[in-house]
Design a protein around this motif. Structure first.
Motif, short mmCIF file in Angstrom:
data_model
loop_
_atom_site.label_atom_id
_atom_site.label_comp_id
_atom_site.label_asym_id
_atom_site.label_seq_id
_atom_site.Cartn_x
_atom_site.Cartn_y
_atom_site.Cartn_z
N PHE A 48 0.86 -1.19 0.00
CA PHE A 48 0.00 0.00 0.00
C PHE A 48 0.89 1.24 0.00
CE2 PHE A 48 -2.36 -3.33 2.15
CZ PHE A 48 -3.61 -3.25 1.59
N LEU A 49 0.63 2.15 -0.90
CA LEU A 49 1.33 3.42 -0.94
C LEU A 49 0.33 4.48 -0.50
CD1 LEU A 49 4.00 4.81 -1.57
CD2 LEU A 49 3.20 5.15 -3.92
N VAL A 50 0.55 5.04 0.71
CA VAL A 50 -0.41 5.94 1.34
C VAL A 50 0.09 7.37 1.27
CG1 VAL A 50 -1.58 6.52 3.50
CG2 VAL A 50 -1.23 4.12 2.87
N GLN A 51 -0.79 8.28 0.90
CA GLN A 51 -0.49 9.70 0.88
C GLN A 51 -1.57 10.44 1.68
OE1 GLN A 51 -0.57 11.57 -2.97
NE2 GLN A 51 0.43 13.44 -2.26
N VAL A 52 -1.13 11.19 2.71
CA VAL A 52 -2.04 11.98 3.53
C VAL A 52 -2.02 13.41 3.01
CG1 VAL A 52 -2.60 12.76 5.85
CG2 VAL A 52 -1.61 10.49 5.51
N VAL A 53 -3.20 13.93 2.65
CA VAL A 53 -3.31 15.27 2.06
C VAL A 53 -4.11 16.17 2.99
CG1 VAL A 53 -3.16 14.36 -0.28
CG2 VAL A 53 -5.40 14.61 0.79
N PRO A 54 -3.94 17.49 2.89
CA PRO A 54 -4.71 18.41 3.74
C PRO A 54 -6.20 18.27 3.49
CG PRO A 54 -2.88 19.53 2.68
CD PRO A 54 -2.98 18.20 2.03
N ALA A 55 -6.95 18.46 4.56
CA ALA A 55 -8.41 18.39 4.45
C ALA A 55 -8.92 19.58 3.66
CB ALA A 55 -9.04 18.34 5.84
N ILE A 56 -9.93 19.38 2.86
CA ILE A 56 -10.50 20.43 2.02
C ILE A 56 -11.82 20.88 2.61
CG2 ILE A 56 -11.36 20.99 -0.28
CD1 ILE A 56 -9.53 18.84 -1.39
N GLY A 57 -11.94 22.21 2.79
CA GLY A 57 -13.20 22.76 3.26
C GLY A 57 -13.50 22.49 4.70
N LYS A 58 -12.47 22.28 5.51
CA LYS A 58 -12.69 22.02 6.94
C LYS A 58 -11.87 23.02 7.76
CE LYS A 58 -13.63 17.11 6.37
NZ LYS A 58 -13.25 15.74 6.76
N THR A 59 -12.44 23.47 8.87
CA THR A 59 -11.78 24.42 9.75
C THR A 59 -11.21 23.70 10.95
OG1 THR A 59 -13.31 26.15 9.09
CG2 THR A 59 -12.05 26.51 11.12
N THR A 60 -9.95 23.93 11.23
CA THR A 60 -9.32 23.34 12.40
C THR A 60 -9.32 24.37 13.52
OG1 THR A 60 -7.92 21.97 11.01
CG2 THR A 60 -7.23 22.25 13.30
N TRP A 61 -10.11 24.15 14.53
CA TRP A 61 -10.23 25.12 15.62
C TRP A 61 -9.02 25.08 16.54
CZ3 TRP A 61 -14.22 28.54 15.91
CH2 TRP A 61 -15.29 28.31 15.03
#
Length: 338
Positions: A245-258
């Protein structure tokens, strides 16, 4: 051809048997039907009873000698198909016994039962042939029962162990699901266990080992980007197949990090096996402000009510004093006029 050789040897040694005779459960119901049901319902007609018993025995014996394409049937049956065949035949006979079927319908019901079982047998056999060596990679283990001898043998179909690579893209704070199952895994009849690894500098770092074919890693971050591996191993811990498995973690789109998530240099997020339960994104907590606002509003309301009542009472008192003054003045005027 090994299958044909074994088939001929089995015939010479054991003679003719039907696949149904290899099912202990089915044969138990057959004995109950012959020795209990027919004896009780046809004791007055021994000739008919003997005929129906012979018909039942002949059907069980001759079932395996059907004219079927050799590519679909080679005198063997797998464990699951044999269980399905036996279960259908059992239901058929039990239906007759539970409904207390008697002459003249008994003979007709038995013929109908035989025909339905024969149809099921023809439908199952192509599945048996399809299951044979259906693995595209890895080592598949399957168990076949030879209908002529009821002997059970284990066979393996060996192909390349490497089953390819899967690319997975997952957003920050979401759950990463690594699913190692392949279509032929459920058909292989060996004991299966799945080992998951993180590949670090070309070395395998163990993550989990379980009978489950998937792993769930909760709330991943950028440090979880990388290569993973899953091995399916047998009861002796020999690798039967493996998947990358080749996994890539990408930034969340349209979400606010409080609240910013602290950075980690090592994998400290706990692992969990089971059904993925996705955690919702952090939400702002306004409950404190609601409580404060509600309390403040109630206090202001009470204060205004108190002031209103106070000034109203004061005004009433002033009005009463004015009335008293007017009465005293009018009394004085009357005295002067007299």
């Amino acid at each position: 051809m090994p299958w044909l050789v074994f088939w001929l040897i089995a015939q010479d040694i054991a003679g003719s048997h039907g696949c149904l005779k290899c099912s202990a459960d089915a044969m138990a119901v057959v004995r109950e039907f012959k020795d209990t049901y027919l004896d009780r319902h046809l004791f007055w007609n021994p000739q008919l009873k003997a005929k129906l018993k012979a018909d039942l025995d002949n059907f069980v014996e001759e079932l395996t000698h059907q004219r079927i394409d050799a590519k679909k049937y080679m005198g063997v049956i797998d464990e699951f198909s044999l269980a399905d065949l036996g279960a259908h035949f059992k239901r058929c006979l039990k239906h007759i016994m539970e409904n207390e079927v008697k002459e003249p319908q008994l003979h007709k019901e038995m013929d109908s039962c035989f025909q339905k079982t024969l149809t099921v047998f023809h439908e199952l056999l192509p599945r048996v042939a399809t299951h044979q060596c259906s693995n595209e990679c890895g080592v598949m283990v399957y168990v076949f029962t030879h209908c002529f001898s009821c002997l059970t043998r284990t066979y393996t179909c060996n192909k390349k162990y490497y089953c390819g690579e899967r690319r997975i893209q997952v957003e920050m704070d979401e759950d990463l699901v690594l699913d190692c199952a392949l279509q032929w895994h459920k058909l292989t009849q060996s004991v299966k266990k799945y080992n998951f690894y993180r590949v670090v500098n070309g070395k395998l770092k163990p993550m989990s080992s379980s009978m489950d074919s998937f792993l769930v890693k909760k709330e991943v971050n950028v440090n979880d980007t990388g290569r993973y591996r899953c091995d399916m191993v047998n009861s002796e811990d020999f690798v039967s197949s493996y998947l990358d498995f080749l996994v890539q973690v990408v930034p969340a789109i349209g979400k606010t990090t409080w609240f910013p998530r602290p950075s980690h240099t090592t994998m400290t997020v706990p692992l969990a096996l089971g059904i993925s339960s996705r955690a919702p994104p952090p939400q702002a907590d306004f409950s404190v402000w609601i409580v404060i606002g509600g309390t403040g509003g109630l206090f202001v309301f009470i204060l205004l009510a108190f002031l209103f009542a106070y000034f109203r009472r004061k005004r009433e008192e002033e009005d009463e004093e004015d009335d008293d003054d007017d009465e005293s003045e009018s009394g004085s005027s009357e005295l002067v006029a007299m």
